[in-house]
Write an enzyme that holds these catalytic residues in place. Structure first.
Site, PDB file in Angstrom:
ATOM      1  N   LYS A  54       0.846  -1.205   0.000  1.00 26.40           N
ATOM      2  CA  LYS A  54       0.000   0.000   0.000  1.00 26.40           C
ATOM      3  C   LYS A  54       0.874   1.245   0.000  1.00 26.40           C
ATOM      4  O   LYS A  54       0.638   2.188  -0.762  1.00 26.40           O
ATOM      5  CB  LYS A  54      -0.913   0.003   1.235  1.00 26.40           C
ATOM      6  CG  LYS A  54      -2.110  -0.917   1.093  1.00 26.40           C
ATOM      7  CD  LYS A  54      -2.857  -1.090   2.407  1.00 26.40           C
ATOM      8  CE  LYS A  54      -3.900  -2.199   2.255  1.00 26.40           C
ATOM      9  NZ  LYS A  54      -4.458  -2.658   3.521  1.00 26.40           N
ATOM     10  N   GLN A  98      -5.224  -1.457   9.456  1.00 28.94           N
ATOM     11  CA  GLN A  98      -5.044  -2.776   8.844  1.00 28.94           C
ATOM     12  C   GLN A  98      -5.719  -3.847   9.713  1.00 28.94           C
ATOM     13  O   GLN A  98      -5.422  -3.969  10.897  1.00 28.94           O
ATOM     14  CB  GLN A  98      -3.543  -3.067   8.695  1.00 28.94           C
ATOM     15  CG  GLN A  98      -3.229  -4.393   8.033  1.00 28.94           C
ATOM     16  CD  GLN A  98      -3.643  -4.432   6.558  1.00 28.94           C
ATOM     17  OE1 GLN A  98      -3.543  -3.451   5.831  1.00 28.94           O
ATOM     18  NE2 GLN A  98      -4.139  -5.572   6.125  1.00 28.94           N
ATOM     19  N   ASP A 121     -11.430   3.084   3.773  1.00 24.50           N
ATOM     20  CA  ASP A 121     -11.767   1.659   3.684  1.00 24.50           C
ATOM     21  C   ASP A 121     -13.288   1.470   3.634  1.00 24.50           C
ATOM     22  O   ASP A 121     -13.769   0.351   3.456  1.00 24.50           O
ATOM     23  CB  ASP A 121     -11.195   0.937   4.920  1.00 24.50           C
ATOM     24  CG  ASP A 121     -10.440  -0.330   4.558  1.00 24.50           C
ATOM     25  OD1 ASP A 121     -10.337  -0.615   3.352  1.00 24.50           O
ATOM     26  OD2 ASP A 121      -9.984  -1.023   5.475  1.00 24.50           O
TER      27      ASP A 121
END
Ligand code: NDP
Length: 295
Positions: A54, A98, A121
């Protein structure tokens, strides 16, 4: 006839390049690139690889990539404090925690600390509510990637029957809603679905998101259907020696290849699209927060 392979890697690269062009325009117009901050808790090797990828792709697109690495022993309140600080930091446009978090930490409570304007997200209640209501907002990355792949493969999706297998918050449910927003007819199947094989065979677009290696057999795929395989499963690979492993999807790929019209490989299908959509979301979050427009 063998199915057309949907090259997720190439499509993700094209999305990354478009993001990079938008970032360049933003820098030229407003003098600063968007900033994405990823929070990594603990030392899970797979999560470390994802976070590194990422960071690399965020920087390659010209954006600022920040990483906050925290020990697995961190307390719930300390972790929430870090995420709240990022929510309040005017420089940060996107926050990604995460997942999964190490055992003992409550991910729902941590996600609730993310400013919805920075929820790249798409996991906060505000983002989920906007998706259900059909209002503009930040959408979860993996299901967004699935829709992009289906559109690149088929063009207009109107009226297509989509069967999503899986109803998780992260993938299955938002995938169903995103395909509905494309005017598809959507069925969400799950572990209690009766005659899953028959339900799958009714799909024009089949989207397995289960996490069980090759659970979807070739005979479950309708002739000519498009298969977007979300599953990523690590299995033994005895042909490469003892202890060797390989990745497979939720679909028995070699069987489905002979029946489907188009299919995503694993790896190299949905996986690369997830980060591409994260980068898109970061640009979107920066523009919405800061009132920026792309010419
Ligand atoms: P979850 O475990 O959260 O959800 C799995 C879903 O599959 C559940 O809804 C479950 O049903 C359903 N299911 C389980 N067993 C069966 C069965 N035998 N028949 C039908 N349905 C079943 O997983 P995720 O949604 O987080 O992830 C799914 C897969 O996608 C995993 O392989 C994961 O690694 C992969 N993934 C890939 C990403 C990418 O970037 N490509 C990103 C995120 C995930 P029920 O609700 O009834 O229990």
């Amino acid at each position: 006839m063998s199915a057309r392979i949907i090259d997720g890697k190439a499509i993700a690269e094209a999305v990354d390049q478009e993001v990079a062009r938008h970032v360049q325009q933003l820098v030229e117009t407003y003098g600063a690139p968007p900033c994405l901050c990823v929070v990594l808790v603990g030392d899970d090797p797979a999560s470390q690889v994802y976070v590194r990828n990422k960071g690399r792709r965020t920087q390659a697109a010209g954006m600022i990539s920040r990483e906050i690495k925290l020990p697995a022993t961190i307390s719930q309140s300390e972790l929430e404090g870090h995420v709240k600080a990022l929510s309040a930091d005017p420089v940060v446009d996107g926050i990604l925690v995460q997942l999964p978090l190490p055992a003992g930490l409550d991910s729902d409570a941590v996600i609730a600390c993310i400013d919805p304007a920075k929820d790249v997200d798409g996991l906060t209640e505000v983002s989920a509510g906007r998706l259900v209501l059909g209002r503009p907002g930040l959408r979860p990355c993996t299901p967004t990637g699935c829709v992009i792949l289906a559109k690149r493969s088929l063009g207009d999706l109107k009226g297509a029957h989509v069967v999503v297998v899986g109803r998780s918050i992260l993938v299955g449910k938002p995938a169903g809603l995103l395909f509905l927003a494309e005017d598809c007819t959507v069925t969400l199947a799950h572990s209690r679905t009766r005659d899953l094989a028959a339900v799958c065979r009714s799909a024009d677009i089949l989207v397995p998101a289960v996490g069980r290696p090759e659970i979807i057999k070739g005979a479950w795929v309708k002739q000519g259907a498009t298969v977007i395989d979300v599953g990523i499963n690590r299995v033994n690979n005895p042909t490469k020696g003892q202890g060797a492993t390989r990745l497979v999807g939720d679909v028995a790929y070699d069987e489905a290849l002979e029946i489907a019209g188009a299919i995503t490989p694993v790896p190299g299908g949905v996986g690369p699209m997830t980060i591409a959509c994260l980068l898109q979301n970061t640009v979107q979050a920066a523009c919405t927060r800061r009132g920026w427009t792309i010419g």
